[in-house]
Motif scaffolding. Structure first.
Motif, PDB file in Angstrom:
ATOM      1  N   LYS A 138     -23.261 -55.124 -47.505  1.00 12.55           N
ATOM      2  CA  LYS A 138     -22.132 -56.001 -47.809  1.00 12.55           C
ATOM      3  C   LYS A 138     -21.281 -55.379 -48.890  1.00 12.55           C
ATOM      4  O   LYS A 138     -21.816 -54.739 -49.769  1.00 12.55           O
ATOM      5  CB  LYS A 138     -22.652 -57.371 -48.280  1.00 12.55           C
ATOM      6  CG  LYS A 138     -23.467 -58.077 -47.201  1.00 12.55           C
ATOM      7  CD  LYS A 138     -24.061 -59.375 -47.688  1.00 12.55           C
ATOM      8  CE  LYS A 138     -23.058 -60.504 -47.504  1.00 12.55           C
ATOM      9  NZ  LYS A 138     -23.691 -61.832 -47.626  1.00 12.55           N
ATOM     10  N   ILE A 164     -20.717 -56.980 -36.530  1.00 16.55           N
ATOM     11  CA  ILE A 164     -21.364 -57.877 -37.488  1.00 16.55           C
ATOM     12  C   ILE A 164     -22.687 -58.376 -36.920  1.00 16.55           C
ATOM     13  O   ILE A 164     -22.765 -58.779 -35.759  1.00 16.55           O
ATOM     14  CB  ILE A 164     -20.441 -59.095 -37.759  1.00 16.55           C
ATOM     15  CG1 ILE A 164     -19.115 -58.618 -38.379  1.00 16.55           C
ATOM     16  CG2 ILE A 164     -21.127 -60.113 -38.662  1.00 16.55           C
ATOM     17  CD1 ILE A 164     -18.025 -59.685 -38.365  1.00 16.55           C
ATOM     18  N   HIS A 165     -23.716 -58.352 -37.751  1.00 14.54           N
ATOM     19  CA  HIS A 165     -25.022 -58.905 -37.367  1.00 14.54           C
ATOM     20  C   HIS A 165     -25.276 -60.128 -38.254  1.00 14.54           C
ATOM     21  O   HIS A 165     -25.368 -60.008 -39.465  1.00 14.54           O
ATOM     22  CB  HIS A 165     -26.098 -57.847 -37.592  1.00 14.54           C
ATOM     23  CG  HIS A 165     -27.457 -58.254 -37.090  1.00 14.54           C
ATOM     24  ND1 HIS A 165     -28.278 -57.405 -36.400  1.00 14.54           N
ATOM     25  CD2 HIS A 165     -28.150 -59.429 -37.176  1.00 14.54           C
ATOM     26  CE1 HIS A 165     -29.412 -58.025 -36.077  1.00 14.54           C
ATOM     27  NE2 HIS A 165     -29.355 -59.259 -36.557  1.00 14.54           N
ATOM     28  N   MET A 166     -25.382 -61.287 -37.637  1.00 17.35           N
ATOM     29  CA  MET A 166     -25.616 -62.510 -38.400  1.00 17.35           C
ATOM     30  C   MET A 166     -27.045 -63.000 -38.194  1.00 17.35           C
ATOM     31  O   MET A 166     -27.607 -62.867 -37.102  1.00 17.35           O
ATOM     32  CB  MET A 166     -24.650 -63.622 -37.956  1.00 17.35           C
ATOM     33  CG  MET A 166     -23.183 -63.333 -38.174  1.00 17.35           C
ATOM     34  SD  MET A 166     -22.711 -63.018 -39.905  1.00 17.35           S
ATOM     35  CE  MET A 166     -23.163 -64.580 -40.682  1.00 17.35           C
ATOM     36  N   VAL A 186     -17.172 -63.268 -41.704  1.00 14.88           N
ATOM     37  CA  VAL A 186     -18.500 -63.330 -42.339  1.00 14.88           C
ATOM     38  C   VAL A 186     -18.512 -64.417 -43.410  1.00 14.88           C
ATOM     39  O   VAL A 186     -19.435 -65.241 -43.474  1.00 14.88           O
ATOM     40  CB  VAL A 186     -18.856 -61.962 -42.966  1.00 14.88           C
ATOM     41  CG1 VAL A 186     -20.043 -62.096 -43.917  1.00 14.88           C
ATOM     42  CG2 VAL A 186     -19.167 -60.945 -41.866  1.00 14.88           C
ATOM     43  N   ARG A 238     -26.608 -65.936 -42.964  1.00 13.17           N
ATOM     44  CA  ARG A 238     -26.189 -64.783 -43.772  1.00 13.17           C
ATOM     45  C   ARG A 238     -25.927 -63.577 -42.887  1.00 13.17           C
ATOM     46  O   ARG A 238     -26.483 -63.427 -41.806  1.00 13.17           O
ATOM     47  CB  ARG A 238     -27.274 -64.436 -44.798  1.00 13.17           C
ATOM     48  CG  ARG A 238     -28.524 -63.832 -44.167  1.00 13.17           C
ATOM     49  CD  ARG A 238     -29.640 -63.677 -45.171  1.00 13.17           C
ATOM     50  NE  ARG A 238     -29.301 -62.650 -46.153  1.00 13.17           N
ATOM     51  CZ  ARG A 238     -30.165 -62.207 -47.058  1.00 13.17           C
ATOM     52  NH1 ARG A 238     -31.396 -62.686 -47.120  1.00 13.17           N
ATOM     53  NH2 ARG A 238     -29.800 -61.279 -47.914  1.00 13.17           N
ATOM     54  N   GLN A 239     -25.047 -62.742 -43.397  1.00 13.29           N
ATOM     55  CA  GLN A 239     -24.792 -61.469 -42.712  1.00 13.29           C
ATOM     56  C   GLN A 239     -25.892 -60.490 -43.088  1.00 13.29           C
ATOM     57  O   GLN A 239     -26.250 -60.381 -44.250  1.00 13.29           O
ATOM     58  CB  GLN A 239     -23.429 -60.918 -43.156  1.00 13.29           C
ATOM     59  CG  GLN A 239     -23.106 -59.544 -42.584  1.00 13.29           C
ATOM     60  CD  GLN A 239     -22.510 -58.608 -43.612  1.00 13.29           C
ATOM     61  OE1 GLN A 239     -21.557 -58.956 -44.292  1.00 13.29           O
ATOM     62  NE2 GLN A 239     -23.073 -57.414 -43.732  1.00 13.29           N
ATOM     63  N   TYR A 247     -26.490 -53.042 -37.137  1.00 17.84           N
ATOM     64  CA  TYR A 247     -25.982 -53.762 -38.302  1.00 17.84           C
ATOM     65  C   TYR A 247     -24.547 -53.411 -38.640  1.00 17.84           C
ATOM     66  O   TYR A 247     -23.945 -54.021 -39.508  1.00 17.84           O
ATOM     67  CB  TYR A 247     -26.909 -53.512 -39.513  1.00 17.84           C
ATOM     68  CG  TYR A 247     -28.324 -53.901 -39.171  1.00 17.84           C
ATOM     69  CD1 TYR A 247     -28.685 -55.243 -39.110  1.00 17.84           C
ATOM     70  CD2 TYR A 247     -29.276 -52.938 -38.833  1.00 17.84           C
ATOM     71  CE1 TYR A 247     -29.968 -55.622 -38.729  1.00 17.84           C
ATOM     72  CE2 TYR A 247     -30.560 -53.303 -38.453  1.00 17.84           C
ATOM     73  CZ  TYR A 247     -30.898 -54.640 -38.398  1.00 17.84           C
ATOM     74  OH  TYR A 247     -32.152 -55.008 -38.001  1.00 17.84           O
ATOM     75  N   LYS A 295     -18.741 -55.962 -45.533  1.00 18.10           N
ATOM     76  CA  LYS A 295     -18.587 -55.209 -44.285  1.00 18.10           C
ATOM     77  C   LYS A 295     -17.578 -54.067 -44.445  1.00 18.10           C
ATOM     78  O   LYS A 295     -16.535 -54.230 -45.076  1.00 18.10           O
ATOM     79  CB  LYS A 295     -18.069 -56.127 -43.164  1.00 18.10           C
ATOM     80  CG  LYS A 295     -19.050 -57.137 -42.608  1.00 18.10           C
ATOM     81  CD  LYS A 295     -20.307 -56.559 -42.007  1.00 18.10           C
ATOM     82  CE  LYS A 295     -20.053 -55.535 -40.911  1.00 18.10           C
ATOM     83  NZ  LYS A 295     -21.364 -54.942 -40.469  1.00 18.10           N
ATOM     84  N   LYS A 343     -25.155 -60.692 -32.687  1.00 22.34           N
ATOM     85  CA  LYS A 343     -24.153 -59.714 -33.087  1.00 22.34           C
ATOM     86  C   LYS A 343     -22.807 -60.060 -32.463  1.00 22.34           C
ATOM     87  O   LYS A 343     -22.759 -60.646 -31.374  1.00 22.34           O
ATOM     88  CB  LYS A 343     -24.556 -58.314 -32.617  1.00 22.34           C
ATOM     89  CG  LYS A 343     -25.843 -57.814 -33.247  1.00 22.34           C
ATOM     90  CD  LYS A 343     -26.050 -56.314 -33.015  1.00 22.34           C
ATOM     91  CE  LYS A 343     -26.225 -55.981 -31.562  1.00 22.34           C
ATOM     92  NZ  LYS A 343     -26.280 -54.514 -31.334  1.00 22.34           N
ATOM     93  N   ARG A 345     -14.526 -59.332 -42.619  1.00 15.28           N
ATOM     94  CA  ARG A 345     -15.038 -59.925 -43.864  1.00 15.28           C
ATOM     95  C   ARG A 345     -14.716 -61.416 -43.940  1.00 15.28           C
ATOM     96  O   ARG A 345     -15.541 -62.213 -44.389  1.00 15.28           O
ATOM     97  CB  ARG A 345     -14.441 -59.207 -45.082  1.00 15.28           C
ATOM     98  CG  ARG A 345     -14.987 -57.803 -45.228  1.00 15.28           C
ATOM     99  CD  ARG A 345     -14.419 -57.091 -46.447  1.00 15.28           C
ATOM    100  NE  ARG A 345     -14.923 -55.724 -46.511  1.00 15.28           N
ATOM    101  CZ  ARG A 345     -14.551 -54.835 -47.430  1.00 15.28           C
ATOM    102  NH1 ARG A 345     -13.658 -55.159 -48.372  1.00 15.28           N
ATOM    103  NH2 ARG A 345     -15.062 -53.625 -47.412  1.00 15.28           N
ATOM    104  N   GLU A 387     -20.922 -67.640 -43.227  1.00 21.66           N
ATOM    105  CA  GLU A 387     -21.938 -67.830 -44.273  1.00 21.66           C
ATOM    106  C   GLU A 387     -21.822 -69.201 -44.946  1.00 21.66           C
ATOM    107  O   GLU A 387     -22.705 -69.584 -45.727  1.00 21.66           O
ATOM    108  CB  GLU A 387     -21.863 -66.698 -45.304  1.00 21.66           C
ATOM    109  CG  GLU A 387     -22.391 -65.380 -44.719  1.00 21.66           C
ATOM    110  CD  GLU A 387     -22.625 -64.296 -45.769  1.00 21.66           C
ATOM    111  OE1 GLU A 387     -21.945 -64.334 -46.814  1.00 21.66           O
ATOM    112  OE2 GLU A 387     -23.483 -63.422 -45.530  1.00 21.66           O
TER     113      GLU A 387
END
Lengths: 401, 401
Positions: A322, A329-331, A307, A317-318, A177, A324, A371, A304, A311
């Motif tokens: 939050k 990044i894990h989406m 993200v 969503r990330q 994450y 970051k 990711k 950021r 979004e």
């Protein structure tokens, strides 16, 4: 024994499709390991096996004692840069962990680790014969490691075995994450109970500023090919003086017939470690790394921004904490997943669409969870990635806000 | 934390004085590790960290399963080339030894080794918690390993511990005298007593033809940067199917809180090993290596020729078994030593004189005993080395026959 000549053809002219400037590669493990131009020049110069051994000092024949190229100086500078006393370059971050586990623990001892630790942390403990006790995380959607629980877990070990764990390990930023953990706090908890702390900085040291001394950690490990613009395999093992005495123990074996012994050699390194090209890339990129960690805030801004843009896609969503604090990044995207369910290429549509736009590195086939890493991308590249995702979403009828 | 900018200058423009065509480099550990042109091209292409991971298969994320570049095929071809069933590339030959020791032995177990084994063999045993029992050699001037004594040493272990050693190790060609040992004979002795044999082929596999199956060894380890025209660090671990089952054991650790487990990962490799450039150089040089081992006889001829020429110098003889069966040569020279005793540069006169003639790689300062390796030199280069030595001897008043 005989290998047909034709079968050998495939080893000639090996090419890397994703190398160079052709693609924006978002592969989460690769962004910090792209070589600098300096390293690219140096790797050719020192490509030959044992290339750094031309001036190995005869009286102390050891990698860390070599002055030409300036390996001895580099180890000093590396330790200093990380705020630690002593540093060694080993073959991989996972080997650095194994070395610490092997030298600080005895088979059956415990190590307390965070439950988002890299798989290689578990294997390093297993190979060293240690048992693990995991510190929980808070689960979906933040997956925040409950760092206060290090205290309880250490107490559990004491209750169970009558003694504290051999050490504790905290993953500074986890690979799932990209959450940044409070190393100073964990160090404090561990030290109150007399337990040394190893910080796995594979995703942080080399890209963001780290002062292990200020954080109060006892051992800090890192990955050259992950975060120091170096070739694989290179790992970093940095320690306090106190830990170095325990970990870098000299060999004490003696030949029963010959009497041979090797007290000049560091046992857990098996003597020397990275005797060539990858070490040189680490050294050649070091000046750039020293400078680039100062630009970390800008890197986080890019993450950021991306993200925020992703979004905007319906159902996206990330995951993780939050906002970051890292570029990994894990989406999660219910929207893209829905598209994949009726697309003839299934989840691969996303890969296809991104590749058409010269973007690679997200695992082919994934849509619901994927990711990526923005480290080192230019703003233009980040914007191109954002626009591409939005364009793809719209193409498949997803709403974008 | 702060590294002065000036101190970082030294890492820029790193050069290797002895690289390329400027010198004839006789360094005993370096001759077999000079990159092929193919490898030199490939190392640039795959210089970035984790460069081979672009196509890591998501369901079996492991180095040996990667098909682009053709790593999976390479591991198969490598095993076949060595006459073994299974092969893995690990970070160093010494790591391969450690892995075998760790997985086949338990702390306190014995391993029987030859008394000319490389120091890293001793350290690998020590790190794995094994005790060693040495097979003697016959001393000066041949230093021949008494291979028959493997039988007695194994019996000694049985008498002492009630069970045979975990395994035995034979150094195929030792690093001190370049003696070639009869691996088939030792394998037979070991197998009669139910002990698996590991052959350390660091100085042989990759330069001379080796068929581990025909020799009957159970494990064969090698060094990419020493003998396979590859960058450091690369080691080779090849095994029979039976050994592979014991050595390449899957991880069986399980998270006590998370339940995480990693049965797809090979425990002693800590998952993946050489994730980048050095592995690629090993692959790129492989077609050349397959071909070059067939020219081994010619290489031995060059070594014998040089020995013959050097022995023309007063008080000079080759140590180790004669005639040479390998290109690693250990010379003893009372003559050159006598010169060093009155020369203002002491033993360094030899280094100076050779360097003037564009010859390097003999340890600076040595005259009485020194090692060199002729592997891969052209006949012209070998002749130049021979003539240079004779010229230097004569210059300092030594007789030459």
């Amino acid at each position: 024994m005989e290998i047909p000549r034709q079968r050998l053809q495939k080893y000639l002219g090996l090419k890397r499709e994703f190398a160079g400037k052709n693609y924006i590669n978002l592969n989460p493990i690769q962004r910090g390991g792209i070589l600098t131009d300096e390293a690219r020049r140096a790797i050719v110069e020192f490509g030959d096996g044992y290339s750094v051994c031309d001036w190995c000092p005869p009286k102390t024949p050891r990698l860390d004692k070599i002055k030409r190229p300036p390996i001895a100086d580099f180890y000093e500078d590396l330790a200093k840069f990380l705020g630690m006393d002593v540093a060694r370059v080993v073959t991989r971050c996972r080997e650095a962990k194994f070395i610490a586990f092997r030298m600080l623990g005895r088979p059956g001892d415990y190590v307390v680790i965070d439950s988002l630790a890299h798989y290689s942390t578990y294997l390093a403990a297993e190979l060293a014969g240690l048992r693990i006790k995991e510190v929980p995380h808070g689960g979906y959607p933040e997956f925040r490691i409950e760092v206060d629980a290090y205290e309880e877990k250490i107490r559990e070990v004491v209750r169970e075995t009558g003694k504290p764990p051999a050490l504790a390990l905290l993953t500074h930023v986890d690979y799932l994450y990209g959450n940044l953990n409070d190393a100073a706090k964990v160090a404090e908890i561990c030290h109150e109970q007399g337990v040394p702390l190893l910080l796995n900085a594979a995703y942080t040291a080399g890209v963001m500023p780290i002062d292990g001394g200020k954080l109060g950690v006892d051992i800090l490990v890192g990955s050259g090919h992950k975060s120091w613009a170096a070739s694989a395999p290179t790992g970093i093992l940095a320690m306090t003086e106190e830990m170095a005495e325990k970990i870098l123990r000299p060999s004490s074996i003696r030949g029963d017939w010959s009497g041979r012994s090797f007290p000049a050699k560091e046992l857990p390194l098996l003597g020397c470690t990275v005797m060539g090209a990858p070490l040189i890339t680490l050294m050649a990129s070091f000046p750039t790394v020293v400078e680039r960690v100062q630009r970390w805030d800008e890197e986080v801004k890019k993450a950021r921004f991306l993200v925020e843009q992703l979004e905007r896609i319906e159902g996206t969503r990330q995951l993780g904490v939050k906002p970051k604090q890292h570029t990994l990044i894990h989406m999660e995207s219910q929207g893209l997943y829905r598209v994949s369910q009726t697309h003839k290429r299934k989840g691969f549509f996303l890969y296809d669409e991104l590749k058409k736009r010269r973007i690679v590195g997200i695992q082919p086939g994934l849509t619901k969870h994927f990711k990526l890493n923005t480290y080192g991308l230019t703003w233009d590249e980040v914007r191109h990635v954002a626009e591409s995702f939005l364009e793809i979403a719209e193409k498949y009828g997803l709403k974008t806000s």
